[in-house]
Each structure stands twice: as structure tokens, then as C-alpha cells.
Motif scaffolding. Structure first.
Motif, PDB file in Angstrom:
ATOM      1  N   PHE A  48     -12.431  -9.227   6.990  1.00 16.53           N
ATOM      2  CA  PHE A  48     -11.774  -7.943   7.174  1.00 16.53           C
ATOM      3  C   PHE A  48     -12.730  -6.957   7.832  1.00 16.53           C
ATOM      4  N   ASN A  49     -12.242  -6.205   8.796  1.00 11.96           N
ATOM      5  CA  ASN A  49     -13.040  -5.182   9.460  1.00 11.96           C
ATOM      6  C   ASN A  49     -12.971  -3.858   8.708  1.00 11.96           C
ATOM      7  N   HIS A  50     -13.954  -2.995   9.044  1.00 14.10           N
ATOM      8  CA  HIS A  50     -14.084  -1.707   8.360  1.00 14.10           C
ATOM      9  C   HIS A  50     -13.315  -0.599   9.069  1.00 14.10           C
ATOM     10  N   LYS A  51     -12.792   0.330   8.270  1.00 14.52           N
ATOM     11  CA  LYS A  51     -12.228   1.565   8.789  1.00 14.52           C
ATOM     12  C   LYS A  51     -12.418   2.637   7.718  1.00 14.52           C
ATOM     13  N   ASP A  52     -12.794   3.849   8.150  1.00 13.70           N
ATOM     14  CA  ASP A  52     -13.044   4.909   7.174  1.00 13.70           C
ATOM     15  C   ASP A  52     -11.797   5.242   6.369  1.00 13.70           C
ATOM     16  N   ILE A  53     -10.636   5.125   7.006  1.00 10.91           N
ATOM     17  CA  ILE A  53      -9.363   5.282   6.286  1.00 10.91           C
ATOM     18  C   ILE A  53      -8.692   3.911   6.289  1.00 10.91           C
ATOM     19  N   PRO A  54      -8.884   3.114   5.242  1.00 10.00           N
ATOM     20  CA  PRO A  54      -8.401   1.727   5.228  1.00 10.00           C
ATOM     21  C   PRO A  54      -6.904   1.641   4.972  1.00 10.00           C
ATOM     22  N   SER A  55      -6.361   0.462   5.191  1.00 14.74           N
ATOM     23  CA  SER A  55      -4.943   0.229   4.913  1.00 14.74           C
ATOM     24  C   SER A  55      -4.739  -0.470   3.571  1.00 14.74           C
ATOM     25  N   LYS A  68      -4.461  -4.518  -2.272  1.00 13.90           N
ATOM     26  CA  LYS A  68      -3.175  -3.849  -2.345  1.00 13.90           C
ATOM     27  C   LYS A  68      -3.069  -2.813  -1.243  1.00 13.90           C
ATOM     28  N   ALA A  69      -1.930  -2.808  -0.545  1.00 16.24           N
ATOM     29  CA  ALA A  69      -1.716  -1.864   0.546  1.00 16.24           C
ATOM     30  C   ALA A  69      -1.615  -0.447  -0.006  1.00 16.24           C
ATOM     31  N   ILE A  70      -2.290   0.497   0.667  1.00 14.47           N
ATOM     32  CA  ILE A  70      -2.216   1.906   0.272  1.00 14.47           C
ATOM     33  C   ILE A  70      -1.527   2.727   1.362  1.00 14.47           C
ATOM     34  N   SER A  71      -1.128   2.041   2.436  1.00 10.69           N
ATOM     35  CA  SER A  71      -0.353   2.666   3.508  1.00 10.69           C
ATOM     36  C   SER A  71       0.486   1.574   4.160  1.00 10.69           C
ATOM     37  N   PRO A  72       1.559   1.935   4.856  1.00  7.14           N
ATOM     38  CA  PRO A  72       2.412   0.909   5.480  1.00  7.14           C
ATOM     39  C   PRO A  72       1.627   0.050   6.464  1.00  7.14           C
ATOM     40  N   VAL A  73       1.856  -1.258   6.419  1.00 10.14           N
ATOM     41  CA  VAL A  73       1.196  -2.206   7.322  1.00 10.14           C
ATOM     42  C   VAL A  73       2.285  -2.974   8.056  1.00 10.14           C
ATOM     43  N   SER A  74       2.376  -2.787   9.348  1.00 11.34           N
ATOM     44  CA  SER A  74       3.414  -3.482  10.113  1.00 11.34           C
ATOM     45  C   SER A  74       3.042  -4.940  10.337  1.00 11.34           C
ATOM     46  N   LYS A  75       4.051  -5.765  10.544  1.00  9.89           N
ATOM     47  CA  LYS A  75       3.850  -7.195  10.742  1.00  9.89           C
ATOM     48  C   LYS A  75       2.979  -7.452  11.976  1.00  9.89           C
ATOM     49  N   GLY A  76       1.963  -8.286  11.796  1.00 11.02           N
ATOM     50  CA  GLY A  76       1.094  -8.670  12.897  1.00 11.02           C
ATOM     51  C   GLY A  76      -0.042  -7.709  13.181  1.00 11.02           C
ATOM     52  N   SER A  77      -0.092  -6.561  12.481  1.00 14.99           N
ATOM     53  CA  SER A  77      -1.174  -5.598  12.709  1.00 14.99           C
ATOM     54  C   SER A  77      -2.395  -5.962  11.873  1.00 14.99           C
ATOM     55  N   GLN A  78      -3.530  -5.468  12.284  1.00 12.65           N
ATOM     56  CA  GLN A  78      -4.779  -5.774  11.580  1.00 12.65           C
ATOM     57  C   GLN A  78      -4.863  -4.976  10.286  1.00 12.65           C
TER      58      GLN A  78
END
Length: 273
Positions: A48-55, A68-78
Motif C-alpha cells: 500500500f502506498n502512502h497518502k497524508d489523507i488516507p482512504s 477499514k475504509a474511512i472514505s468512499p473508494v471507487s472500484k479499481g482505484s488505488q
């Protein structure tokens, strides 16, 4: 593969440490009453890659580890995780990448000896044998700096940043104040003299002259750090002296240095207002 004593050399140690350290994560041990973290290897998690505001965010106990997802994650997105509130230097050294955008939690750290030695260098005249004994804690009546610092734990958070809520750490201000008071108590006749006299409400001092003294020391420490960074940057810009063939590495180091220079200059500007 078993590594026998004959093959257990520096290269093997570096390889083994790198193989584990670049793949493991630090989590609470969850054993007994201890709150210490332990390193854990979790299959696929290091991909998994890093992002300051993760998904997603991790949750775990002694038996399971989940994302666990903390924001919507669309199909096929990282899917991104957050490696932590690390500076660019830490990200580069630990994970091999840096942020391209500004990050307000990037910090410039200081070493205890660096700060203390700069304070001592501001005293006019040479340091006497008696003073050296006080500094090194060799006197039976006065403890030295090492004792003072170890008891107060001031060495654990000496930094500045561009985070407006805590641009100058309490520990750095307290260390400067403590060392000045220590020297003043041990040697009342001695004074630190500066050409600048800038008073800034960065910490609550009842004594205005002491506040100015602390701020002037802080400016002196920052200016010294800035000079070090500028020299390091000049050295990196000279390809003949770097010995680094990978231009991307040089560019990353330069960006880290430029960021540190920006943090120092920003704080110097705040102190001059």
C-alpha cells in the motif's frame, strides 16, 4: 537459508535489516500490560502506498488485522494508507520517497550538544577549568548539563517547524532557558552579550531581559543551522564532490534540504517581527 558465523558480516546485517525494516509495521504489542510497540510482518500490507489523507485505516487486536475504509473508494482505484506524520527526511530514509507538496509537520531537529555548545560559544573569554568541571558534572556541589538534561528529558523533542500551533518546541525553549539559568547560578558574574535585543512573546517569562536573552540565543542557534544547511546544499550542487551518480537521489536530498532551509528561514522571520 542458514547464515553461519562465517557469513555473518556487515553486508549480511545490512541486507537482513533492510529486508525486514522496509516491509514491517510498528503496532502495539497487546501483550500483558505493556504499551510498547513491536515490529510485525503483514503479507501484502507493505504494497500500500502512502497518502497524508488516507482512504483506509488499520484496526487490529491480538488475533486479526483489518483495513477499514474511512472514505468512499471507487472500484479499481488505488487504496492508500498513512505511514505516519513523518518528515521528508524520514520518508526518504525509511521508505525511499518524499512529498512534493508542503507539509506543515515537517520539522528541523536539534541535538542537545549542538545547542549547548552554541550557548557556551557565546560567552566572552575562555572557559575556565572550574567552569568545565561544572559543565561536565565533575563537581561534588553542582550537577553537570548531562544530569540536568537527563532528569528533565529535554533531549526528546528539540525541533522547529512551520506548524503555526507549535513552530518552536517547548523542549527547545526550555533547554535554552535551563542552560542559561544553570550557568547564571553557577557563575553569577558571567553574562551573555548579543547585538540583537528582540523580545517576542513565545514563552511566558516574567523577566523581560531573560526573554530577550532566550530569543537571541534561539536566533543564534537557527542562524548556525541555516549556515550548515546552505553549505550542505552547495556541496550537493557540486557533482564532483557528491559522488552520487543517481540524479534522482541528489534531487530528493536537495528538496529535503530546501525544505529545512525554508523552515529555518520562516522561524527566523517570525522571531524578527
Amino acid at each position: 537459508m542458514f547464515i553461519g558465523p562465517a557469513r555473518f558480516d556487515d553486508k549480511v546485517i545490512v541486507w537482513a535489516f533492510s529486508a525486514v525494516n522496509t516491509r514491517c509495521v510498528s503496532i502495539a504489542s497487546g501483550v500483558g500490560t505493556t504499551s510498547d510497540n513491536v515490529n510485525a510482518l503483514i503479507p501484502f500490507f507493505d504494497m500500500f502506498n502512502h497518502k497524508d489523507i488516507p482512504s483506509v485505516e488499520p484496526t487490529y487486536n491480538t488475533e486479526t488485522f483489518q483495513l477499514k475504509a474511512i472514505s468512499p473508494v471507487s472500484k479499481g482505484s488505488q487504496v492508500y494508507i498513512k505511514y505516519g506524520d513523518h518528515s521528508n527526511w524520514t520518508l526518504f530514509l525509511e521508505y525511499g520517497f518524499i512529498r512534493q507538496e508542503f507539509y506543515d509537520k515537517d520539522v528541523v531537529s536539534f541535538d542537545v550538544d549542538e545547542v549547548v555548545n552554541l550557548i557556551l560559544s557565546t560567552f566572552k573569554g575562555s572557559i575556565s577549568t572550574e567552569m568545565s568541571r561544572y559543565i561536565n558534572g565533575e563537581s561534588a556541589t553542582k550537577p553537570g548539563f548531562s544530569y540536568l538534561i537527563s532528569q528533565s528529558r529535554l533531549h526528546e523533542g528539540l525541533f522547529i517547524s512551520k506548524d503555526i500551533s507549535i513552530s518552536i518546541s517547548w523542549c527547545l525553549l526550555k533547554l535554552i532557558t535551563s542552560v542559561l539559568r544553570f550557568l547564571r547560578t553557577a557563575f553569577p558574574p558571567l553574562n551573555i552579550s548579543f547585538s540583537k535585543a528582540i523580545a517576542k512573546e513565545i514563552v511566558n517569562y516574567d523577566n523581560l531581559s531573560e526573554k530577550r536573552e532566550v530569543v537571541d540565543i534561539l536566533i543564534y542557534v537557527l542562524e548556525n543551522k541555516l549556515n550548515i544547511y546552505v553549505k550542505q546544499k552547495d556541496s550537493l550542487l557540486s557533482t564532483s564532490s557528491t559522488g552520487l551518480s543517481d540524479r534522482s537521489v541528489v534531487d530528493s536530498l536537495l528538496r529535503c534540504l530546501n525544505n529545512d532551509i525554508d523552515v529555518v528561514e520562516w522561524n527566523l522571520l517570525q522571531l524578527s517581527i
